[in-house]
Design an enzyme around this catalytic site. Structure first.
Site, PDB file in Angstrom:
ATOM      1  N   TYR A 219      -2.031  -1.050  10.475  1.00 20.57           N
ATOM      2  CA  TYR A 219      -2.103  -1.264   9.030  1.00 20.57           C
ATOM      3  C   TYR A 219      -0.845  -0.737   8.345  1.00 20.57           C
ATOM      4  O   TYR A 219      -0.236  -1.423   7.519  1.00 20.57           O
ATOM      5  CB  TYR A 219      -3.340  -0.565   8.475  1.00 20.57           C
ATOM      6  CG  TYR A 219      -3.553  -0.748   6.992  1.00 20.57           C
ATOM      7  CD1 TYR A 219      -4.007  -1.956   6.475  1.00 20.57           C
ATOM      8  CD2 TYR A 219      -3.317   0.306   6.102  1.00 20.57           C
ATOM      9  CE1 TYR A 219      -4.223  -2.119   5.115  1.00 20.57           C
ATOM     10  CE2 TYR A 219      -3.523   0.146   4.736  1.00 20.57           C
ATOM     11  CZ  TYR A 219      -3.969  -1.072   4.247  1.00 20.57           C
ATOM     12  OH  TYR A 219      -4.160  -1.225   2.898  1.00 20.57           O
TER      13      TYR A 219
ATOM     14  N   SER B 265       0.855  -1.189   0.000  1.00 17.25           N
ATOM     15  CA  SER B 265       0.000   0.000   0.000  1.00 17.25           C
ATOM     16  C   SER B 265       0.888   1.235   0.000  1.00 17.25           C
ATOM     17  O   SER B 265       2.064   1.172   0.384  1.00 17.25           O
ATOM     18  CB  SER B 265      -0.896   0.005   1.246  1.00 17.25           C
ATOM     19  OG  SER B 265      -1.647   1.193   1.337  1.00 17.25           O
TER      20      SER B 265
END
Length: 268
Positions: free
Chosen positions: A159, A145
């Site tokens: 995350y 990401s």
């Protein structure tokens, strides 16, 4: 007639029941791959049926498995090989994101991210690499990401940490297996319209989650979120022979969202 870029390739796709995984599976079916769709949810069967309706010639098997469980992923890889033959491509897509202030984030939430986002990719790679080595090579595409490695928002500590770790794993595996013809690359996605992002929107703005999603689009130069199939196209390219000299790469796919220095200065 041009042969579809993944014709005859055998691919295993994790997190395939919905969202990005569904988009990746659609694109892989479109390009002629034989695919094993893996997900913890029984919805993976319904998603596979939907893809078969779109592409009647698609070769698909489904496996219900938890990527955080190594034995289950070894079994999923074996199911793939038994159905189609040696695995050519692994799309390590399964991932989770939960938001919480860092000082309030329980260890269980932290460990949930580690188990799925890091161990899940680790387990998937360890399950498929022996087959790739035996078959003379392959391609692994890891869903990292922009979050963690490039940018981050408040509440994303777990995350961000786990997605940044996948960049390091990508680079190490790329070096380790380069001379054995296994390519390893990672995508770095901004935001796509997926169930995970919709859940994050609810966590961010419970009263008006759609407003949170619209605000994401405002900050993207292209003024929209990605479609899951657009991410699928990147996974298809990186898994295909078209990317035969690309390994260890971090490919940002974010509509330009990480480019602006500010949202208020400039001629636009």
């Amino acid at each position: 007639m041009v042969q579809p870029k993944l014709e005859g390739k055998v691919a295993i796709i994790t997190g395939a029941a919905a969202g990005l995984g569904e988009g990746i599976a659609q694109v892989y079916a479109k390009y002629g791959a034989k695919i094993c769709m893996v997900d913890l949810s029984a919805d993976v069967d319904r998603t596979a049926d939907k893809i078969r309706e779109m592409y009647p010639d698609a070769d698909i098997v489904t496996v219900m498995a938890n990527v955080a469980d190594k034995d289950q992923m070894i079994a999923a890889a074996r199911t793939t090989v038994d159905a189609f033959g040696p695995i050519d491509i692994a799309c390590c897509n399964a991932g989770v994101c939960r938001l919480a202030p860092f000082e309030q984030m329980p260890d269980e939430m932290r460990d949930f991210h580690i188990d799925v986002n890091i161990k899940g990719v680790w387990n998937t790679c360890q399950a498929v690499v022996p087959y790739m080595l035996e078959n003379g090579g392959g391609a692994i595409v890891i869903a990292s990401s922009v979050t963690g490695d490039i940018v981050a928002d408040a509440g994303e500590a777990a995350y961000a940490m786990t997605k940044a770790a996948l960049v390091g794993l990508t680079k190490c595996l790329a070096v380790e297996y380069a001379d054995r013809n296994i390519r390893v690359n990672c995508s770095q996605l901004g935001y796509a319209r997926t169930p995970m992002v919709e859940k994050m929107a609810v966590e961010s703005n419970p009263d008006n989650p759609e407003s949170a999603i619209n605000d994401i689009a405002v900050g993207v130069p292209m003024k929209r979120l990605a479609k899951p199939t657009e991410v699928g196209e990147l996974f298809a390219f990186l898994g295909s022979d078209e990317a035969s000299y690309i390994t260890g790469a971090q490919v940002v796919i974010d509509g330009g969202s990480t480019l602006p220095e500010t949202m208020s200065i400039g001629t636009n």
